[in-house]
Enzyme design. Structure first.
Site, PDB file in Angstrom:
ATOM      1  N   GLN A 179      21.067  10.240  14.165  1.00 11.09           N
ATOM      2  CA  GLN A 179      20.300  11.203  13.362  1.00 11.09           C
ATOM      3  C   GLN A 179      21.092  11.820  12.203  1.00 11.09           C
ATOM      4  OE1 GLN A 179      17.498  14.088  15.386  1.00 11.09           O
ATOM      5  NE2 GLN A 179      19.079  15.525  14.787  1.00 11.09           N
ATOM      6  N   GLU A 180      22.350  12.214  12.474  1.00 12.25           N
ATOM      7  CA  GLU A 180      23.085  12.986  11.454  1.00 12.25           C
ATOM      8  C   GLU A 180      24.517  12.497  11.296  1.00 12.25           C
ATOM      9  OE1 GLU A 180      22.670  17.199  12.450  1.00 12.25           O
ATOM     10  OE2 GLU A 180      20.635  16.771  13.133  1.00 12.25           O
TER      11      GLU A 180
ATOM     12  N   ASP B  71      23.490  19.907  22.458  1.00 13.25           N
ATOM     13  CA  ASP B  71      22.378  20.542  21.725  1.00 13.25           C
ATOM     14  C   ASP B  71      21.136  20.475  22.615  1.00 13.25           C
ATOM     15  OD1 ASP B  71      20.309  21.240  20.044  1.00 13.25           O
ATOM     16  OD2 ASP B  71      20.512  19.535  18.694  1.00 13.25           O
TER      17      ASP B  71
ATOM     18  N   SER C 268      13.487  16.897  16.483  1.00 12.81           N
ATOM     19  CA  SER C 268      14.062  16.277  17.686  1.00 12.81           C
ATOM     20  C   SER C 268      14.316  17.389  18.696  1.00 12.81           C
ATOM     21  CB  SER C 268      15.353  15.545  17.331  1.00 12.81           C
ATOM     22  OG  SER C 268      16.319  16.433  16.806  1.00 12.81           O
TER      23      SER C 268
ATOM     24  N   LYS D  18      21.170  27.493  18.326  1.00 13.26           N
ATOM     25  CA  LYS D  18      19.955  27.591  17.517  1.00 13.26           C
ATOM     26  C   LYS D  18      19.084  28.682  18.137  1.00 13.26           C
ATOM     27  CE  LYS D  18      19.419  22.568  16.712  1.00 13.26           C
ATOM     28  NZ  LYS D  18      18.832  21.372  17.389  1.00 13.26           N
TER      29      LYS D  18
ATOM     30  N   ASP E 236      25.840  13.590  14.844  1.00 10.76           N
ATOM     31  CA  ASP E 236      24.834  13.965  15.834  1.00 10.76           C
ATOM     32  C   ASP E 236      23.954  12.739  16.066  1.00 10.76           C
ATOM     33  OD1 ASP E 236      22.915  14.923  17.491  1.00 10.76           O
ATOM     34  OD2 ASP E 236      22.099  16.429  16.110  1.00 10.76           O
TER      35      ASP E 236
ATOM     36  N   LYS F 256      26.237  24.135  10.733  1.00 10.79           N
ATOM     37  CA  LYS F 256      25.584  22.972  10.116  1.00 10.79           C
ATOM     38  C   LYS F 256      24.241  23.408   9.561  1.00 10.79           C
ATOM     39  CE  LYS F 256      23.179  20.466  13.815  1.00 10.79           C
ATOM     40  NZ  LYS F 256      22.868  19.119  14.310  1.00 10.79           N
TER      41      LYS F 256
ATOM     42  N   GLU G  50      16.727  16.684   6.212  1.00 11.59           N
ATOM     43  CA  GLU G  50      17.756  17.708   6.022  1.00 11.59           C
ATOM     44  C   GLU G  50      18.512  17.511   4.705  1.00 11.59           C
ATOM     45  OE1 GLU G  50      20.052  17.981   9.642  1.00 11.59           O
ATOM     46  OE2 GLU G  50      18.336  18.811  10.707  1.00 11.59           O
TER      47      GLU G  50
ATOM     48  N   HIS H 102      14.742  12.104  11.752  1.00 10.14           N
ATOM     49  CA  HIS H 102      14.698  12.829  10.475  1.00 10.14           C
ATOM     50  C   HIS H 102      14.535  11.925   9.262  1.00 10.14           C
ATOM     51  CE1 HIS H 102      17.102  16.378  12.456  1.00 10.14           C
ATOM     52  NE2 HIS H 102      15.872  16.267  12.890  1.00 10.14           N
TER      53      HIS H 102
ATOM     54  N   GLU I 249      27.867  15.245  18.688  1.00 13.32           N
ATOM     55  CA  GLU I 249      26.813  16.077  19.285  1.00 13.32           C
ATOM     56  C   GLU I 249      25.767  15.192  19.945  1.00 13.32           C
ATOM     57  OE1 GLU I 249      25.126  18.767  16.376  1.00 13.32           O
ATOM     58  OE2 GLU I 249      23.162  18.669  17.349  1.00 13.32           O
TER      59      GLU I 249
ATOM     60  N   HIS J  71      21.035  25.203  11.808  1.00 18.61           N
ATOM     61  CA  HIS J  71      19.661  25.280  11.298  1.00 18.61           C
ATOM     62  C   HIS J  71      18.758  24.392  12.162  1.00 18.61           C
ATOM     63  CE1 HIS J  71      20.049  21.284   8.912  1.00 18.61           C
ATOM     64  NE2 HIS J  71      20.709  21.251  10.039  1.00 18.61           N
ATOM     65  N   ARG J  72      17.473  24.276  11.782  1.00 19.14           N
ATOM     66  CA  ARG J  72      16.572  23.265  12.346  1.00 19.14           C
ATOM     67  C   ARG J  72      16.177  22.307  11.232  1.00 19.14           C
ATOM     68  NH1 ARG J  72      15.184  24.031  17.800  1.00 19.14           N
ATOM     69  NH2 ARG J  72      15.045  21.758  17.561  1.00 19.14           N
ATOM     70  N   SER J  73      15.623  21.153  11.619  1.00 19.77           N
ATOM     71  CA  SER J  73      15.221  20.202  10.567  1.00 19.77           C
ATOM     72  C   SER J  73      14.046  20.729   9.750  1.00 19.77           C
ATOM     73  CB  SER J  73      14.918  18.835  11.171  1.00 19.77           C
ATOM     74  OG  SER J  73      13.976  18.955  12.214  1.00 19.77           O
TER      75      SER J  73
HETATM   76  C1  2PG Z   1      19.579  18.822  15.654  1.00 14.10           C
HETATM   77  C2  2PG Z   1      18.611  19.541  14.760  1.00 14.10           C
HETATM   78  C3  2PG Z   1      19.186  20.159  13.528  1.00 14.10           C
HETATM   79  P1  2PG Z   1      16.036  19.375  14.944  1.00 14.10           P
HETATM   80  O1  2PG Z   1      19.214  17.871  16.370  1.00 14.10           O
HETATM   81  O2  2PG Z   1      20.726  19.208  15.752  1.00 14.10           O
HETATM   82  O3  2PG Z   1      19.937  19.301  12.749  1.00 14.10           O
HETATM   83  O4  2PG Z   1      17.480  18.785  14.486  1.00 14.10           O
HETATM   84  O5  2PG Z   1      15.875  20.686  14.331  1.00 14.10           O
HETATM   85  O6  2PG Z   1      15.038  18.344  14.494  1.00 14.10           O
HETATM   86  O7  2PG Z   1      16.098  19.454  16.459  1.00 14.10           O
HETATM   87 MG    MG Z   2      21.271  17.951  17.452  1.00 11.17          MG
END
Ligand code: 2PG
Ligand code: MG
Length: 431
Positions: free
Chosen positions: A166-167, A314, A44, A339, A246, A390, A208, A158, A287, A367-369
């Protein structure tokens, strides 16, 4: 001699946690030590992120990174071996100049970030410090063990389920130590798995490592998670376990409105919806509640909810110093997600952390996904002292690698404080 000399730089293609190509760099210094670093990759991704270089063509469905690898092994190698380096900033500035674009699209942010991370490790080793300590000293900040934010339930981009958000993360804010926080997270994750099995819901995992059951409403996920916290024997709330969301709202934003729960929301209606969730569940962090290009909703949402929850940008900020500066001026959020590969170099990442702190924003390292076993972000979270990391679920090797690195640091440096920093600059002088 206070300057670092590199004698070799070599990159090669590896696989990330989704089985897609990414790259690893091996950087050798003149004293014979060498450091490696691997580039992560998002799914994403924000529209304003630094750009990954992918090969296109038929191999790996066009996702190969041999062009980015070749750039490291030719022009970046030539640059790094051409002179001595007084600082990480000098390396990163030279990399940006060699790339010559605003979004790192010529060499690729995947190439640049891996070289930059390997270089930071080389400078840490050169100065006889652990990476987290070198980062803390570079920032002039006291170190802190972060609260791990475990992404226990996945949706959005994800997972294949119909859940728009998403999270769904659990944060053991009230745990007394980092090892306790890790234990709480693991126990709650497994309690959630048991509940899902008992209810006949899928325990398949998202990108994740969180569960990805076939549910569609955020409230269902929040009910399952709060029940799992209680089932595992913990209390919800700041003295126990809190929840961080998130929604990654870009994913369900279409032509000016948000498609959620079978209806359409404008930014104010969606903000009201979040207000309801915050009242009903122990949510402390939100987020990307709105889309990155929603021009009006962010300040309005932050004015309404920012005293009750952390509002994290983000995709809105993409770890970009200029975008964070603007966001602070506009009070568009009160926190920034960090990130390194969104902006492309360690120096720019540290600059963003400094700008956030000076503007009174909190920060959460992420991190990243698409991940590898590289644990750079764990050291970044500790060294920045931001108090939050995270890194996905407490399961799957590439996620656990970061939490295990935190445990390693906690074991080796037992005097480091653990926990949140409510205001980024508050509480920091005493630790
Ligand atoms: C996010 C990230 C990490 P992605 O949206 O915060 O969890 O996802 O790395 O796919 O952007
Ligand atoms: Mg995010």
């Amino acid at each position: 001699m206070n300057e670092l000399t590199f004698t070799d730089v070599h990159a090669f293609q590896i696989l990330d946690s989704r089985g897609y190509p990414t790259l690893r760099v091996r950087l050798t210094s003149s004293n014979g030590t060498w450091e490696t670093a691997s580039a992560p990759s998002g799914a994403s991704t924000g529209a304003h992120e630094a750009v990954e270089l992918r090969d296109s063509g038929s191999l790996y469905s066009g996702r190969g990174v041999e062009t980015a690898v070749a750039g490291i092994n030719t022009s970046i190698r030539e640059l790094l071996l051409s002179r001595t380096w007084p600082s990480q900033r000098s390396v990163d500035t030279a990399l940006c100049e060699l790339d010559g674009t605003a979004d790192k699209s010529r060499l690729g942010a995947n190439a640049v970030v891996a070289v930059s991370m390997a270089s930071a490790r080389a400078f840490a080793t050169f100065s006889g410090q652990e990476l987290h300590a070198w980062i803390g000293n570079s920032l002039g900040q006291p170190e802190r063990l972060p609260v791990p934010h475990f992404n226990v339930l996945n949706g959005g981009a994800h997972a294949a389920n119909p859940l728009a958000f998403q999270e769904f993360m659990i944060a053991p804010t009230g745990a007394p130590t980092l090892p306790e926080a890790i234990r709480w997270g693991s126990e709650i994750y497994h309690a959630l798995g048991l509940t899902l099995r008992q209810k006949g819901l899928s325990t398949g995992l998202g990108d994740e490592g969180g569960y990805a059951p076939e549910i569609s409403r955020p409230e269902e996920a929040l009910e399952l998670i709060t029940a799992a916290i209680t089932d595992a024997g913990y209390v919800t709330g700041p003295s126990g376990v809190t929840i961080a969301l998130d929604p990654a709202a870009n994913y369900f934003y279409h032509e000016g409105s948000y498609d959620l729960n079978g209806r359409s929301y404008n930014p104010s209606q969606l903000t009201k919806y979040y207000e309801g969730l915050i009242s009903d569940y122990p949510i402390r962090s939100l987020e990307d509640p709105l889309a990155e290009d929603d021009p009006y909703g962010w300040p309005e949402l932050t004015a309404l909810l920012g005293s009750r929850v952390q509002v994290v940008g983000d995709d809105l900020f993409v770890t970009n110093p200029d975008r964070v500066r603007k966001g602070i001026q506009e009070a568009a959020a009160n926190s920034v997600l960090i990130k390194p590969n969104q902006i492309g170099t360690v120096t720019e990442t540290l600059d963003t952390l400094t700008i956030a702190e000076q503007g009174g924003f909190t920060a959460m390292v992420s991190h990243r996904s698409g991940e590898t076993e590289d644990t750079f972000v764990a050291d970044l979270a500790v060294g920045s002292g931001c108090g939050q990391l995270k890194s996905g679920a407490p399961a799957r090797g590439e996620r656990v690698a970061k939490y295990n690195r935190l445990l390693e640091i906690a074991d080796a440096f037992p005097a480091l404080p653990y926990g949140l920093v409510e205001k980024f600059s508050k509480d920091r002088g005493t630790s």
